[in-house]
Design a protein around this motif. Structure first.
Motif, short mmCIF file in Angstrom:
data_model
loop_
_atom_site.label_atom_id
_atom_site.label_comp_id
_atom_site.label_asym_id
_atom_site.label_seq_id
_atom_site.Cartn_x
_atom_site.Cartn_y
_atom_site.Cartn_z
N PRO A 200 32.83 34.64 41.35
CA PRO A 200 31.93 34.11 41.04
C PRO A 200 30.73 34.33 42.17
O PRO A 200 30.97 33.88 43.01
N ALA A 201 29.55 35.05 41.79
CA ALA A 201 28.49 35.50 42.63
C ALA A 201 27.88 34.18 43.24
O ALA A 201 27.34 34.33 44.69
N ASP A 202 28.00 33.02 42.81
CA ASP A 202 27.04 31.93 43.57
C ASP A 202 28.00 31.25 44.43
O ASP A 202 27.72 30.09 45.13
N GLN A 228 33.28 42.58 38.61
CA GLN A 228 32.44 41.17 38.80
C GLN A 228 33.19 40.19 37.75
O GLN A 228 32.73 40.55 36.84
N CYS A 229 33.61 39.40 38.35
CA CYS A 229 33.93 38.19 37.22
C CYS A 229 33.10 37.28 37.45
O CYS A 229 32.53 36.84 38.60
N SER A 230 32.69 36.39 36.43
CA SER A 230 31.92 35.06 36.36
C SER A 230 32.78 33.65 36.76
O SER A 230 32.13 32.91 36.94
N SER A 231 33.98 33.76 36.94
CA SER A 231 34.90 32.72 37.29
C SER A 231 35.85 33.13 38.14
O SER A 231 36.20 34.12 38.44
N GLU A 236 40.06 35.19 32.60
CA GLU A 236 38.94 36.10 32.54
C GLU A 236 39.52 37.52 33.40
O GLU A 236 39.30 38.42 32.65
#
Length: 359
Positions: A200-202, A228-231, A236
């Motif tokens: 995750p990018a953050d 790119q994964c969000s988690s 996912e």
């Protein structure tokens, strides 16, 4: 303390030296004082000590990401080292993605009311690092984070200076050396095309690992496509890997010979998808993870992965605290970047990485 001194036949200053483990007390005298303490059931008052010394012997620890493997190990090491030096830790957990600067400041104010001597901030995300660099505190602070993300290290250092926070240190994991070793080893097995599953990018670890992977891949002429994964979740990664394999099969293309993931949970999802499509690991596709979480050596096949020394990370964070408090030497680092002292990570070669199959 005076009652103990009378019973032992010594001065109250001698009792104080015994309690604080001073070496300047004869063994026989120390034994008499300890016996008197036991007979009277005496317990030193930390509040009284704090009033007398203006030191609470307490470290304020604000931590995010404790749902995950690495931060838990680092936090445990911080607490262990603090205790070994006669320090207490007072901890507050926050959500690493939703913690606001106001919430962060309120927590630090609460710690300030406890008269903490220093702060350790476990800041795995941009949100937490931003809050840690904005908060107004007078005590020394040590920030555990990674070098890259939406909040730059230069920007963070500038904020700290503008607030007059001169007693600071930053510690992190050497993602750069780790990814250089991953790419070097994979290239040695003949891999020239890879998929990289980013976290995750953050999360600053995810951002730093991705940047380190990109640079190392370019140096070794390894072609890479980023997923790119969000988690960090296996589910996912599993869904995304399924889609990729189906799409490649439908188009008659060739799947990359290597998949590298930003953490081991993602690697678990990727391996499941590959197994369900009848693809062999590593004969058809090699897989490399990151974190060396428990049980990765018992996957089928055992997972090649990077082992960050999260325990050492916590130890070095506390060594920085002790140095800033004048109770220890300034720690040294073999590698540092952007003002962050970096702890090594080791690549562990296991069965999921093999040579490229001849096609």
């Amino acid at each position: 303390m005076f009652d103990v001194a009378r019973l032992a036949g010594v001065s109250h200053q001698t009792v104080s030296r015994v309690i604080n483990s001073s070496p300047d007390v004869a063994a026989a005298t120390r034994a008499k004082v300890l016996k008197a303490i036991e007979e009277l059931g005496y317990r030193p008052s930390n509040s009284a000590r704090a009033l007398a010394s203006r030191r609470s012997r307490t470290i304020g620890l604000v931590a995010g990401g404790l749902r995950f493997f690495g931060p838990i190990l680092s936090m445990s090491a911080v607490e262990s080292v603090a205790r070994s030096h006669g320090l207490f830790t007072s901890m507050a957990m926050v959500h690493e993605a939703s913690c606001t600067p106001g919430e962060f400041a309120e927590l630090c104010n609460t710690f300030d009311e406890q008269n903490v001597d220093a702060f350790v901030f476990l800041a795995p995300t941009d949100v937490m690092l931003d809050a840690a660099c904005r908060v107004r505190v007078s005590q020394p602070t040590v920030i555990v984070t990674s070098t890259h993300g939406a909040v730059g290290m230069g920007e963070c250092q500038s904020r700290l200076r503008s607030l007059g926070r001169s007693r600071n240190a930053m510690v992190g994991i050497d993602q750069w050396g780790a990814m250089t070793e991953v790419v070097r080893l994979a290239s040695g097995f003949g891999h020239r095309r890879a998929l990289y599953f980013a976290g995750p990018a953050d999360w600053r670890d995810a951002a730093t690992r991705l940047e380190a992977w990109r640079r190392a891949s370019v140096r070794q002429s390894l072609q890479s496509v980023t997923v790119q994964c969000s988690s960090w979740d296996a589910s996912e990664a599993y869904a995304r890997m399924n889609h990729i394999v189906d799409r490649v099969g439908a188009s008659g293309g060739r799947l990359a010979s290597l998949v590298v993931t930003a953490n081991d949970s993602q690697a678990v999802g990727v391996c499941r998808a590959l197994h369900e499509h009848g693809l062999r690991i590593p004969q058809d596709v090699s897989v490399i993870g990151f974190d060396d979480m428990p049980a990765m050596d018992n996957m089928y096949p055992p997972l090649t992965t990077v082992r960050p020394d999260f325990e050492r990370l916590g130890i070095m964070a506390m060594r920085e605290v002790l140095s800033l408090l004048g109770e220890g030497d300034e720690p040294g680092y073999a590698v540092s970047s952007h003002g962050v002292g970096l702890i090594p990570a080791t690549l562990v070669k296991r069965g999921s990485l093999g040579p490229v199959a001849i096609r």
